[in-house]
Design an enzyme around this catalytic site. Structure first.
Site, PDB file in Angstrom:
ATOM      1  N   CYS A 288       0.845  -1.191   0.000  1.00 34.91           N
ATOM      2  CA  CYS A 288       0.000   0.000   0.000  1.00 34.91           C
ATOM      3  C   CYS A 288       0.879   1.239   0.000  1.00 34.91           C
ATOM      4  O   CYS A 288       2.070   1.184   0.287  1.00 34.91           O
ATOM      5  CB  CYS A 288      -0.880   0.041   1.246  1.00 34.91           C
ATOM      6  SG  CYS A 288      -1.909  -1.417   1.426  1.00 34.91           S
TER       7      CYS A 288
ATOM      8  N   ASN B 249       0.303   0.806   5.944  1.00 42.15           N
ATOM      9  CA  ASN B 249       1.104   0.049   4.980  1.00 42.15           C
ATOM     10  C   ASN B 249       1.919  -0.979   5.755  1.00 42.15           C
ATOM     11  O   ASN B 249       2.609  -0.618   6.710  1.00 42.15           O
ATOM     12  CB  ASN B 249       2.023   0.996   4.209  1.00 42.15           C
ATOM     13  CG  ASN B 249       2.997   0.276   3.286  1.00 42.15           C
ATOM     14  OD1 ASN B 249       4.078   0.770   3.014  1.00 42.15           O
ATOM     15  ND2 ASN B 249       2.628  -0.894   2.797  1.00 42.15           N
TER      16      ASN B 249
END
Ligand code: AMP
Length: 479
Positions: free
Chosen positions: A2, A102
């Site tokens: 991400c 992330n």
């Protein structure tokens, strides 16, 4: 994997976040989301697809406020659907909180089971949601203390941008698996997964967050904390440098493009071969191929052309789409390749699908010999910290020797960069690295979650392609 972005104290926070996510699009193409705050309430818009598809002037206009965080996602834990799109937003008794994450947590499933056993209701299947639950349950006083309390319970990889009522909090796990950089723009503070996002918005790069660092930005002031227990070493994901990050980014104070070129040089020293040209697999092998060409003195030719309008094949969840993607993605230039001995340079081999296709393409275009060179060691283990790799069994190098792989992809010779070569090149990075996918040396044991990586407790029927949610404030000043 991400991409995350956050900004605090800018009149056009949501618009800037949109641009930041644009620069981070390579880190995830399944969904995108932005949450904006006016210091009192938070508004979020999330949708499936690319940043440009999810947001319009109209949706951005609905996200007022001077603070914002954003997220682009491809699924590594949890399915690809709108329920798992981030930022995750919640209204806690300490006010609204939104999180963009992330990395992968290795004990998320165990925590989730524990919390569900006590009545918690989860609305997604993503590991990141446990952070929201732990934070909401924490009895610490301030939002940042609650976040730190929550993060002290999770294990694995996290780089986070968190929006509380009036603060932007950013954090990196103590191992430093995933990148996170701090910048300034017109007096505002900015955080982003990669420096390329700061370049796009014209922000200055201040520094990277240190592993284990938490920064709290409130009312124009930044406070840096080191709240977590020490870990034995740093473990920056070397695959970010090899493949994942954008070449124009600097990670752990090293330019990604320059690093990849050096891997190519090392590869040429380790696996020289007589050939007429060095051809990159675009775009992932470009910098390494240039390094190989410079070191070997063999001319560089872009003899495989890439169709840029095909999305990154590997990211598509179904095998049939991935296979199809490889075919539509590249074409070979016969007039360059005919009768030539070619060194084909790629950054990594996962299942072997891409190189089988490309070696075949290059041969069909008349090449006399095809030598494959890979600028990383054989991928023998999955990543538990946020890179989307298939199960161990699906990794061609887990099942097969280099010679067997050479035969499977139809190359005349095959040379991988050695683990020593990779570690030697990485030694100058200002961080200890995680190379578990090449070495099987996992800094954090995968734990329970390895057995059930695809948590699928219920299947959400897609409600549409996007959603808008308002989190009312409980307290906090209005700006
Ligand atoms: P494969 O065809 O399965 O061998 O995959 C190798 C190709 O996928 C190479 O072009 C790599 O650059 C790319 N790749 C490697 N790891 C990943 C990843 N985690 N996500 C997306 N692409 C990847």
């Amino acid at each position: 994997m991400c991409g995350i972005f956050g900004i605090h104290g800018h009149a056009e926070a949501a618009h800037i976040t949109y641009l930041g996510l644009y620069a981070l699009q390579h880190r995830g193409q399944e969904s995108a989301g932005i949450c904006a705050s006016n210091g009192r309430e938070q508004l979020v818009h999330r949708g499936m697809g690319l940043v440009a598809d999810v947001f319009s002037e109209a949706t951005l206009a609905k996200l007022p406020g001077r603070h914002a965080i954003g997220h682009v996602r491809y699924s590594t834990a949890g399915e690809s659907n709108l329920r798992n799109a981030q930022p995750f937003c919640a209204t806690t008794d300490g006010g609204p909180v939104s999180i963009a994450h992330n990395g992968n947590l290795v004990n998320a499933l165990a925590i989730r089971r524990e919390l569900e056993g006590r009545g918690a209701i989860f609305s997604s299947t993503a590991d990141s949601e446990v952070i929201v639950h732990l934070l909401a349950r924490s009895r610490e006083a301030s939002p940042e203390e609650r976040l730190i309390d929550a993060l002290s319970r999770v294990k694995g990889a996290f780089s986070l941008a968190v929006l509380t009522d009036d603060a932007l909090v950013a954090a990196r796990d103590p191992w430093g698996f995933r990148p996170l950089v701090l910048g300034r723009l017109d007096g505002a503070f900015v955080v982003a997964s990669e420096s390329c996002a700061l370049d796009l918005i014209g922000a200055s790069v201040e520094r990277e967050l240190e592993p284990g660092e938490v920064i709290v930005i409130r009312r124009g002031r930044l406070r840096a904390l080191r709240p977590f227990a020490k870990v034995p070493r740093q473990a920056f994901c070397i695959f970010e440098q090899i493949y994942f990050a954008r070449p124009d980014s600097n990670l752990v104070r090293q330019n990604v493009y320059a690093f990849r070129k050096d891997l190519g040089r090392m590869l040429a020293r380790e696996h020289p071969v007589e050939a007429d040209m060095v051809v990159p697999v675009l775009d992932s092998g470009t910098a390494a191929a240039l390094g190989y060409a410079e070191e070997s003195g063999i001319p560089y030719e872009t003899a495989l052309i890439r169709n840029h309008y095909v999305r990154r094949t590997f990211i598509e969840p179904s095998h049939s789409i991935r296979h199809f993607g490889v075919k539509v993605k590249h074409n070979a230039v016969r007039s360059i390749l005919e009768g030539k001995r070619v060194v084909l340079v790629e950054d990594s081999i996962v299942r072997g699908t891409t190189l089988l296709k490309l070696v075949t393409l290059v041969r069909q275009a008349g090449a006399r010999a095809v030598h494959v060179r890979v600028s990383s060691p054989p991928t023998i283990g999955p990543c538990h910290y946020g890179i989307d790799t298939p199960s161990r069994e699906e990794l061609i190098a887990h099942q097969h020797s280099v010679e067997e792989i050479r035969e499977a992809i139809g190359a005349d010779t095959l040379g991988y960069l050695s683990l020593e070569g990779l570690r030697g090149t990485s030694a100058r990075l200002k961080a200890g690295i995680c190379d578990a996918c090449f070495s099987d040396d996992y800094p954090v044991p995968p734990g329970d979650d390895e057995a059930a990586p695809q948590l699928s407790l219920f299947h959400a029927v897609e409600e549409g392609f996007s959603d808008d949610v308002r989190s009312p404030a409980r307290r906090g000043p209005r700006e």
